[in-house]
Design a protein around this motif. Structure first.
Motif, mmCIF file in Angstrom:
data_model
loop_
_atom_site.group_PDB
_atom_site.id
_atom_site.type_symbol
_atom_site.label_atom_id
_atom_site.label_comp_id
_atom_site.label_asym_id
_atom_site.label_seq_id
_atom_site.Cartn_x
_atom_site.Cartn_y
_atom_site.Cartn_z
ATOM 1 N N ARG A 19 -102.033 -9.895 52.749
ATOM 2 C CA ARG A 19 -102.228 -8.456 52.561
ATOM 3 C C ARG A 19 -103.290 -7.982 53.564
ATOM 4 N N HIS A 20 -103.074 -6.816 54.116
ATOM 5 C CA HIS A 20 -104.019 -6.268 55.091
ATOM 6 C C HIS A 20 -105.442 -6.216 54.527
ATOM 7 N N ASN A 26 -107.996 2.414 50.384
ATOM 8 C CA ASN A 26 -108.397 1.542 49.269
ATOM 9 C C ASN A 26 -109.747 1.976 48.711
ATOM 10 N N ALA A 79 -102.014 -2.789 58.654
ATOM 11 C CA ALA A 79 -101.423 -4.128 58.764
ATOM 12 C C ALA A 79 -101.451 -4.613 60.208
ATOM 13 N N ASP A 108 -95.380 -0.197 53.253
ATOM 14 C CA ASP A 108 -95.879 -0.124 51.885
ATOM 15 C C ASP A 108 -94.958 0.760 51.048
ATOM 16 N N HIS A 176 -98.415 -5.631 52.618
ATOM 17 C CA HIS A 176 -99.072 -4.876 51.557
ATOM 18 C C HIS A 176 -98.891 -5.584 50.211
ATOM 19 N N ASP A 177 -99.677 -5.143 49.218
ATOM 20 C CA ASP A 177 -99.644 -5.826 47.924
ATOM 21 C C ASP A 177 -98.267 -5.757 47.272
ATOM 22 N N VAL A 180 -96.039 -8.384 48.857
ATOM 23 C CA VAL A 180 -96.341 -9.730 48.363
ATOM 24 C C VAL A 180 -95.739 -9.927 46.970
ATOM 25 N N ASN A 206 -107.048 -7.448 49.117
ATOM 26 C CA ASN A 206 -107.163 -7.263 50.561
ATOM 27 C C ASN A 206 -107.574 -8.563 51.240
ATOM 28 N N ASP A 225 -102.697 -15.089 46.148
ATOM 29 C CA ASP A 225 -103.899 -14.256 46.161
ATOM 30 C C ASP A 225 -105.157 -15.084 46.471
#
Length: 233
Positions: A19-20, A26, A79, A108, A176-177, A180, A206, A225
């Motif tokens: 993830r970026h 954020n 990203a 995203d 991006h989350d 993932v 992140n 993660d």
């Protein structure tokens, strides 16, 4: 150095997803602050840049047979900046550079009129939307936006391409989350209930690293993660 790839490999053996690093959006979202910006042009914070550099150092320390030989990157600025800083660390360490492609399918989740709105603002401007989302968290589409199921649908093509790829052994996705999360669903054959449980437990952070290893019947999760490589401030 030029990017390298093996010829005629069996298939992709290892898949990494990063993830970026932390973005200005954020930070604004965490502070319940409205940010007015095109989602594609949102960049990294200073911390986000340090996180991306730390990811690059982590990859630069891998053995040669673990380094990615192909990178697929989201078209979003945050990203691409993350990948550029990873690549910089690989160059500094004099490691072989993977081929790099921007994949338009890795953007995203598009939240339409709700993009970058903190929850209090959503409740004020769009009072009916939170209840709609609660009734169908994965299928809910914000006004002019896309659902999480839409994200999964466009990722199916990415996963199919990986399955058909016989030129690369180790692939890194920088995105991006949401990407993932739904890579996990598609690669691990997770149910919607399992995906929602993962989301409730917390999405990939992140600068985090997630990885899968190919098995005889698909891909097995290796790490999810992972953040131990990241700076604290």
């Amino acid at each position: 150095m030029t990017c390298t790839h093996p010829e005629d490999s069996e298939s992709v053996d290892v898949l990494y997803a990063v993830r970026h690093g932390q973005s200005t959006a954020n930070v604004a979202f965490a502070a319940n602050t409205l940010i007015e910006s095109d989602d594609m042009s949102i960049g990294l914070t200073d911390l986000g840049e340090r996180q991306a550099t730390a990811v690059g150092q982590w990859f630069a320390a891998l053995d040669s047979n673990q380094l990615p030989d192909l990178v697929l990157c989201s078209p979003y600025l945050r990203a691409m900046q993350t990948w550029q800083l990873i690549e910089q660390e690989l160059r500094t360490a004099n490691r072989d550079l993977p081929c790099h492609h921007v994949d338009q399918r890795l953007y995203d989740r598009h939240c339409g009129k709700l993009s970058h709105l903190p929850p209090p603002t959503v409740r004020e401007r769009f009072p009916e939307e939170p209840a709609k989302e609660a009734r169908d968290p994965l299928g809910y589409r914000p006004p002019d936006g896309e659902s999480f199921k839409d994200v999964a649908d466009r990722l199916r093509g990415v996963v199919a391409d990986l399955a058909a790829d016989h030129r690369h052994r180790r692939v890194l996705i920088v995105a991006h989350d949401a990407i993932v999360l739904f890579l996990r669903q598609l690669l691990e054959n997770l149910t919607d209930t399992e995906v929602l449980a993962l989301a409730d437990a917390g999405l990939a952070g992140n600068g985090s690293i997630t990885s899968w290893q190919r098995t005889t019947d698909g891909y097995r999760l290796q790490t999810y993660d992972q953040r131990t490589h990241l700076p604290q401030t």
